[in-house]
Design a protein around this motif. Structure first.
Motif, PDB file in Angstrom:
ATOM      1  N   PHE A 135       7.724   4.665  -0.326  1.00 57.04           N
ATOM      2  CA  PHE A 135       6.453   4.807  -1.026  1.00 57.04           C
ATOM      3  C   PHE A 135       6.165   6.267  -1.343  1.00 57.04           C
ATOM      4  O   PHE A 135       6.598   7.176  -0.631  1.00 57.04           O
ATOM      5  CB  PHE A 135       5.290   4.194  -0.227  1.00 57.04           C
ATOM      6  CG  PHE A 135       4.993   4.851   1.094  1.00 57.04           C
ATOM      7  CD1 PHE A 135       4.087   5.903   1.194  1.00 57.04           C
ATOM      8  CD2 PHE A 135       5.616   4.403   2.261  1.00 57.04           C
ATOM      9  CE1 PHE A 135       3.807   6.497   2.408  1.00 57.04           C
ATOM     10  CE2 PHE A 135       5.335   4.994   3.482  1.00 57.04           C
ATOM     11  CZ  PHE A 135       4.430   6.040   3.558  1.00 57.04           C
ATOM     12  N   PHE A 136       5.453   6.457  -2.444  1.00 60.51           N
ATOM     13  CA  PHE A 136       5.002   7.784  -2.865  1.00 60.51           C
ATOM     14  C   PHE A 136       3.536   7.677  -3.260  1.00 60.51           C
ATOM     15  O   PHE A 136       3.115   6.684  -3.872  1.00 60.51           O
ATOM     16  CB  PHE A 136       5.811   8.300  -4.053  1.00 60.51           C
ATOM     17  CG  PHE A 136       5.217   9.545  -4.667  1.00 60.51           C
ATOM     18  CD1 PHE A 136       5.393  10.784  -4.074  1.00 60.51           C
ATOM     19  CD2 PHE A 136       4.445   9.465  -5.822  1.00 60.51           C
ATOM     20  CE1 PHE A 136       4.816  11.925  -4.620  1.00 60.51           C
ATOM     21  CE2 PHE A 136       3.874  10.597  -6.383  1.00 60.51           C
ATOM     22  CZ  PHE A 136       4.061  11.831  -5.780  1.00 60.51           C
TER      23      PHE A 136
ATOM     24  N   VAL B 227       0.850  -1.195   0.000  1.00 63.78           N
ATOM     25  CA  VAL B 227       0.000   0.000   0.000  1.00 63.78           C
ATOM     26  C   VAL B 227       0.883   1.243   0.000  1.00 63.78           C
ATOM     27  O   VAL B 227       1.748   1.399   0.861  1.00 63.78           O
ATOM     28  CB  VAL B 227      -0.935   0.008   1.223  1.00 63.78           C
ATOM     29  CG1 VAL B 227      -1.745   1.302   1.267  1.00 63.78           C
ATOM     30  CG2 VAL B 227      -1.874  -1.195   1.170  1.00 63.78           C
ATOM     31  N   ASN B 228       0.666   2.132  -0.955  1.00 63.91           N
ATOM     32  CA  ASN B 228       1.504   3.325  -1.100  1.00 63.91           C
ATOM     33  C   ASN B 228       0.917   4.520  -0.354  1.00 63.91           C
ATOM     34  O   ASN B 228       0.964   5.650  -0.832  1.00 63.91           O
ATOM     35  CB  ASN B 228       1.680   3.671  -2.588  1.00 63.91           C
ATOM     36  CG  ASN B 228       0.369   3.908  -3.294  1.00 63.91           C
ATOM     37  OD1 ASN B 228      -0.545   3.086  -3.214  1.00 63.91           O
ATOM     38  ND2 ASN B 228       0.243   5.033  -3.974  1.00 63.91           N
TER      39      ASN B 228
ATOM     40  N   GLY C  68       0.681   6.212  -7.552  1.00 68.22           N
ATOM     41  CA  GLY C  68       1.845   6.120  -6.692  1.00 68.22           C
ATOM     42  C   GLY C  68       2.527   4.785  -6.814  1.00 68.22           C
ATOM     43  O   GLY C  68       2.169   3.956  -7.663  1.00 68.22           O
ATOM     44  N   PHE C  69       3.525   4.578  -5.948  1.00 75.42           N
ATOM     45  CA  PHE C  69       4.280   3.332  -6.019  1.00 75.42           C
ATOM     46  C   PHE C  69       4.814   2.964  -4.644  1.00 75.42           C
ATOM     47  O   PHE C  69       4.895   3.799  -3.735  1.00 75.42           O
ATOM     48  CB  PHE C  69       5.448   3.460  -7.005  1.00 75.42           C
ATOM     49  CG  PHE C  69       6.527   4.428  -6.559  1.00 75.42           C
ATOM     50  CD1 PHE C  69       7.547   4.020  -5.694  1.00 75.42           C
ATOM     51  CD2 PHE C  69       6.530   5.739  -7.001  1.00 75.42           C
ATOM     52  CE1 PHE C  69       8.533   4.906  -5.287  1.00 75.42           C
ATOM     53  CE2 PHE C  69       7.508   6.631  -6.594  1.00 75.42           C
ATOM     54  CZ  PHE C  69       8.518   6.214  -5.731  1.00 75.42           C
ATOM     55  N   VAL C  70       5.168   1.696  -4.497  1.00 74.73           N
ATOM     56  CA  VAL C  70       5.933   1.189  -3.365  1.00 74.73           C
ATOM     57  C   VAL C  70       7.165   0.504  -3.931  1.00 74.73           C
ATOM     58  O   VAL C  70       7.050  -0.354  -4.828  1.00 74.73           O
ATOM     59  CB  VAL C  70       5.125   0.181  -2.521  1.00 74.73           C
ATOM     60  CG1 VAL C  70       5.988  -0.360  -1.374  1.00 74.73           C
ATOM     61  CG2 VAL C  70       3.859   0.813  -1.982  1.00 74.73           C
ATOM     62  N   TYR C  71       8.344   0.895  -3.438  1.00 76.44           N
ATOM     63  CA  TYR C  71       9.584   0.253  -3.875  1.00 76.44           C
ATOM     64  C   TYR C  71      10.236  -0.402  -2.668  1.00 76.44           C
ATOM     65  O   TYR C  71      10.544   0.256  -1.670  1.00 76.44           O
ATOM     66  CB  TYR C  71      10.532   1.271  -4.506  1.00 76.44           C
ATOM     67  CG  TYR C  71      11.763   0.617  -5.100  1.00 76.44           C
ATOM     68  CD1 TYR C  71      11.689  -0.085  -6.300  1.00 76.44           C
ATOM     69  CD2 TYR C  71      12.995   0.682  -4.447  1.00 76.44           C
ATOM     70  CE1 TYR C  71      12.807  -0.704  -6.843  1.00 76.44           C
ATOM     71  CE2 TYR C  71      14.118   0.069  -4.984  1.00 76.44           C
ATOM     72  CZ  TYR C  71      14.012  -0.625  -6.179  1.00 76.44           C
ATOM     73  OH  TYR C  71      15.124  -1.248  -6.714  1.00 76.44           O
ATOM     74  N   HIS C  72      10.426  -1.718  -2.741  1.00 74.51           N
ATOM     75  CA  HIS C  72      11.029  -2.471  -1.647  1.00 74.51           C
ATOM     76  C   HIS C  72      12.550  -2.321  -1.734  1.00 74.51           C
ATOM     77  O   HIS C  72      13.231  -3.056  -2.467  1.00 74.51           O
ATOM     78  CB  HIS C  72      10.623  -3.944  -1.728  1.00 74.51           C
ATOM     79  CG  HIS C  72       9.141  -4.154  -1.730  1.00 74.51           C
ATOM     80  ND1 HIS C  72       8.334  -3.832  -0.652  1.00 74.51           N
ATOM     81  CD2 HIS C  72       8.309  -4.640  -2.688  1.00 74.51           C
ATOM     82  CE1 HIS C  72       7.085  -4.123  -0.939  1.00 74.51           C
ATOM     83  NE2 HIS C  72       7.033  -4.604  -2.173  1.00 74.51           N
ATOM     84  N   LEU C  73      13.093  -1.355  -0.978  1.00 72.17           N
ATOM     85  CA  LEU C  73      14.524  -1.085  -1.019  1.00 72.17           C
ATOM     86  C   LEU C  73      15.324  -2.292  -0.553  1.00 72.17           C
ATOM     87  O   LEU C  73      16.314  -2.691  -1.173  1.00 72.17           O
ATOM     88  CB  LEU C  73      14.844   0.130  -0.141  1.00 72.17           C
ATOM     89  CG  LEU C  73      14.212   1.452  -0.585  1.00 72.17           C
ATOM     90  CD1 LEU C  73      14.452   2.528   0.468  1.00 72.17           C
ATOM     91  CD2 LEU C  73      14.775   1.898  -1.919  1.00 72.17           C
TER      92      LEU C  73
ATOM     93  N   ARG D 178       0.501   1.648  -8.513  1.00 73.51           N
ATOM     94  CA  ARG D 178      -0.932   1.695  -8.235  1.00 73.51           C
ATOM     95  C   ARG D 178      -1.501   3.017  -8.761  1.00 73.51           C
ATOM     96  O   ARG D 178      -0.884   4.087  -8.609  1.00 73.51           O
ATOM     97  CB  ARG D 178      -1.180   1.583  -6.728  1.00 73.51           C
ATOM     98  CG  ARG D 178      -2.653   1.385  -6.358  1.00 73.51           C
ATOM     99  CD  ARG D 178      -2.797   1.369  -4.830  1.00 73.51           C
ATOM    100  NE  ARG D 178      -1.975   0.343  -4.220  1.00 73.51           N
ATOM    101  CZ  ARG D 178      -2.333  -0.923  -4.123  1.00 73.51           C
ATOM    102  NH1 ARG D 178      -3.494  -1.318  -4.596  1.00 73.51           N
ATOM    103  NH2 ARG D 178      -1.536  -1.799  -3.540  1.00 73.51           N
ATOM    104  N   ALA D 179      -2.679   2.974  -9.367  1.00 73.65           N
ATOM    105  CA  ALA D 179      -3.337   4.181  -9.859  1.00 73.65           C
ATOM    106  C   ALA D 179      -4.837   3.924  -9.945  1.00 73.65           C
ATOM    107  O   ALA D 179      -5.277   2.776 -10.069  1.00 73.65           O
ATOM    108  CB  ALA D 179      -2.792   4.600 -11.221  1.00 73.65           C
ATOM    109  N   GLY D 180      -5.618   4.999  -9.875  1.00 77.83           N
ATOM    110  CA  GLY D 180      -7.061   4.830  -9.927  1.00 77.83           C
ATOM    111  C   GLY D 180      -7.783   6.123 -10.247  1.00 77.83           C
ATOM    112  O   GLY D 180      -7.195   7.212 -10.255  1.00 77.83           O
TER     113      GLY D 180
END
Length: 738
Positions: free
Chosen positions: A499-500, A65-66, A487-492, A450-452
């Motif tokens: 997340f943004f 979840v971002n 937005g996005f989630v990036y697993h560093l 993710r976008a909506g």
């Protein structure tokens, strides 16, 4: 007076620091606290549940979840109720959720509860609680005993529609049972320690759940009686008495019943929840207190009022779900009905330019339906789309009881003699229709996109209205709003996510529309700029980490609106002006050694606006939208593992904030606050231990007996709204499952 307050706060901090140092075995709570598993001797690792549906309307791992999210579990609620004799979600949640403002200790009023300086949408099992005519008592529609968990999305979102410009709170009721019949019993009592043997309160909860073949059920009943409330000096205090209604001298019952039927993968469920609260008090605020220099409200006996404040909310919902109905889609269809009746405290409007002494009472009936379909797309990255529609139709009416002014004046505001009953506005219908789509795609193992989009049409219609002097013809107004998110989630790394989120939210100014449609003379045009929805653009960047012994998050955000909403008590009206809010939120939970936990949350929020009288000057948002920085902290210890004896100390610090006329506007505009918000520091203690077949809980609210006024109540012009907070109060309770 300020020096005395500063000295008192300094002394409180020193004592609080010594207490935390001496009571190392004791505990506190935070937004990320885990369930307390009684069968385990060790305190569990602080991990939020793996499924969080409110941000996405479909089961989703929190790691994907971002947005900033908080999960409050049933076990956390049980723990917090041991330090909240009023069983108020509006007082419990700000101790756990960063970004959420503090309640003024009234009946969970939306007037004072904000998220990131903006409004919050409240849902119960996905059903919106907002009403027209507006009442803003949405968090008071359910008792904590009926709740399985609460999912909080921080920041603007339109996934459920109107109202969530600052955030979303979705209350999930207890699920139906499994296996043979099981019973749950809880009793709790509380009383003031500053006025011993006064203000005694009690609660009884009885639950019954089970499953037989394809049929399952869960029934929970709660009855509470709250006595008087006393401040740190033993004087009676009644927060909320003059505004939305308080908890003092109230009787409450809540009934939740849930029945389910499962046939293969088809699931049908019927849920009923009813919450009723009624005040029955002999006390009223001393009207002479407003003529005094700045002081806290005083309360005196002698009130004679037959119809006292009450709130009744009844909700019925029918749900159908199937995990693989067509194209391997998960389908959820819900139909619901909600009825709300509210009777407010009495109000003498003559000092504010009116001519009456009145008491408003509203009736709202809502019919609605929701459809969510999550369809996987069998291509690279396993994208899926959640799509569907929402519809609701609210029918609302508002009336006022008028009281004899001569009797009221002759008795010093003590005796209310009915003089008549009048409709105070036209009956109205508030209809919303919306379609939405939300997509998720994982193009890389470490990246979730993710976008909506959501399009919603709102129509408000009023009927013909006639009173003794005016005829208002039927009228209506409609809005179309389209909002986006991306937005996005990036697993560093495995434990760390970046997340943004960009999200738009909107809110229809229901209160303004209520007033406009109810008070517009024939031939007068309604100011569309005042009635247009508030659209909010929210930008958020954050980090979220989950290591074996450390869990934390930090996020920063900015939220902009070209047509914001802010109440101005200088003009007693809502301001519509360009607004910006911004802030930082952080959470931290650490398990340094076996059996120990420590952590807390941090909230900073600020905001400003541009108003018509000085368009080149950014003026600060007042305390109706923005509260001071907030810090919560806790220390928790499993003291005796074989007894499952846990202790917890929790701290809430509210800072200072000055946004006065002279400091910021040089007298140009009637904005800001007439008084500053001063800092205060409140400590709670909670202890739980295994006793026989159940659990014994003991708590002390305001352990150091701090004298304070909640932040929101510090900025009112009137002393009669300047309520002192609750003094030291002890609670003891016992619960068992059998």
């Amino acid at each position: 007076m300020s020096n005395c307050l500063h000295t008192s706060l300094l002394r409180t901090r020193v004592i609080g620091g010594l207490l935390l140092g001496l009571l190392c075995p004791l505990p506190l709570a935070s937004a990320a606290d885990p369930p307390v598993q009684e069968e385990s001797d060790a305190i569990p690792v602080v991990n939020a549940p793996d499924v969080m549906i409110s941000a996405t309307r479909t089961p989703t791992s929190i790691g994907n979840v971002n947005q900033s999210v908080t999960i409050v579990t049933e076990e956390q609620l049980q723990l917090q109720m041991a330090a909240s004799s009023s069983r108020s979600l509006g007082q419990i949640l700000p101790k756990l959720v960063p970004g959420m403002s503090q309640n003024d200790q009234s009946m969970d009023s939306g007037t004072t509860l904000k998220m990131r300086g903006r409004s919050i949408a409240i849902l119960i099992d996905g059903v919106p609680q907002q009403s027209s005519p507006t009442t803003e008592l949405d968090l008071a529609h359910i008792d904590p005993s009926a709740i399985e968990r609460i999912e909080i999305v921080r920041g603007a979102t339109a996934i459920y529609g109107n109202g969530a410009t600052g955030g979303l709170i979705n209350i999930i009721t207890k699920k139906a049972g499994e296996g043979k019949p099981a019973f749950y019993t809880e009793v709790q009592g509380s009383g003031s320690l500053t006025r011993v043997l006064r203000g005694l309160s009690g609660t009884v909860v009885q639950g019954f759940q089970g499953k037989k073949d394809w049929f399952d059920y869960n029934i929970v009943g709660t009855f509470s009686q709250q006595g008087g409330i006393f401040d740190s000096e033993g004087s009676r205090t009644m927060p909320g008495t003059n505004a939305t209604g308080g908890f003092a001298d109230t009787k409450t019952y809540n009934i939740l019943s849930k029945f389910g039927a499962t046939f293969g993968e088809h699931r049908f469920q019927l849920t009923f929840n009813r919450k009723h609260t009624r005040q029955d008090t002999n006390y009223l605020v001393d009207p002479s207190v407003d003529a005094l220099p700045r002081t806290t409200a005083r309360f005196i006996p002698g009130l004679a009022l037959d119809d006292q404040p009450k709130l009744t909310n009844t909700q019925v919902s029918a749900d159908y779900t199937h995990p693989h109905l067509f194209l391997d889609s998960r389908v959820h269809l819900q139909a619901y009905y909600r009825s709300q009746q509210t009777r407010f405290p009495t109000f003498d409007v003559r000092p504010f330019g009116g001519t009456d002494i009145l008491q408003g009472h509203n009736q709202t009936d809502v019919l609605g339906t929701r459809l969510d379909i999550t369809t996987p797309i069998p291509i690279y990255g396993k994208p899926q789309i959640t799509w569907g529609m929402d519809f609701s139709s609210q029918h609302g009416a508002q009336h006022s009881t008028l009281y004899d002014q001569s009797v009221y004046d002759a008795t010093g505001g003590r005796v209310y003699s009915k003089a008549g009953e009048v409709p105070s506005s036209p009956s109205r219908v508030f209809t919303t229709t919306a379609v939405f789509a939300q997509g998720e795609w994982t193009p890389l193992a470490a990246l979730v996109l993710r976008a909506g989009v959501r399009h919603e049409r709102v129509k408000v219609s009023s009927s013909d209205f006639t009173d003794s002097t005016t005829f208002l013809p039927a009228s209506s107004i409609s809005f179309d709003t389209t909002v986006f998110n991306a937005g996005f989630v990036y697993h560093l790394t495995d434990p760390l996510d970046l997340f943004f989120n960009f999200s738009q939210g909107f809110s229809v100014p229901v209160g303004t529309i209520d007033n406009a449609l109810g008070n517009v003379p024939p031939g007068t045009a309604i100011s569309l700029s005042r009635l247009q929805p508030q659209r909010v653009n929210n930008y958020e960047l954050g980090l979220r980490g989950n290591w074996s012994k450390v869990q934390g998050s930090v996020s920063g955000y900015i939220s902009k609106s070209d047509l914001g909403l802010n109440f101005d008590q200088f003009t007693n009206s809502l301001q519509r002006a360009p607004q910006t809010t911004y802030g930082v939120e952080a959470t931290l939970d650490v398990q340094p050694y076996e059996g120990w936990r420590i952590g807390g949350t941090y909230t900073f929020v600020e905001g400003d606006q541009t108003i018509a009288l000085s368009p080149d000057v950014r003026t600060p948002l007042n305390g109706f939208s923005i509260q001071p920085q907030k810090i919560t902290a806790y220390l928790e210890h499993l003291t005796v593992p074989e007894w499952q004896w846990r202790n917890r100390v929790q701290v809430l610090y509210s800072g200072s904030r000055t946004r006065s006329l002279t400091a910021f506007n040089s007298g140009l505009d009637p904005t800001g606050d007439p008084f500053s918000m001063t800092e205060y520091f409140v400590v709670d203690l909670v202890s739980t231990v295994k006793a026989g077949p159940g659990t014994l809980r003991f708590g002390i609210e305001n352990l150091l007996n701090q004298k304070y006024v909640a932040a929101f109540n510090q900025i009112s012009f009137l002393n009669s709204f300047h309520y002192a907070g609750r003094g030291t109060t002890a609670m003891i309770g016992y619960s068992m499952t059998y």
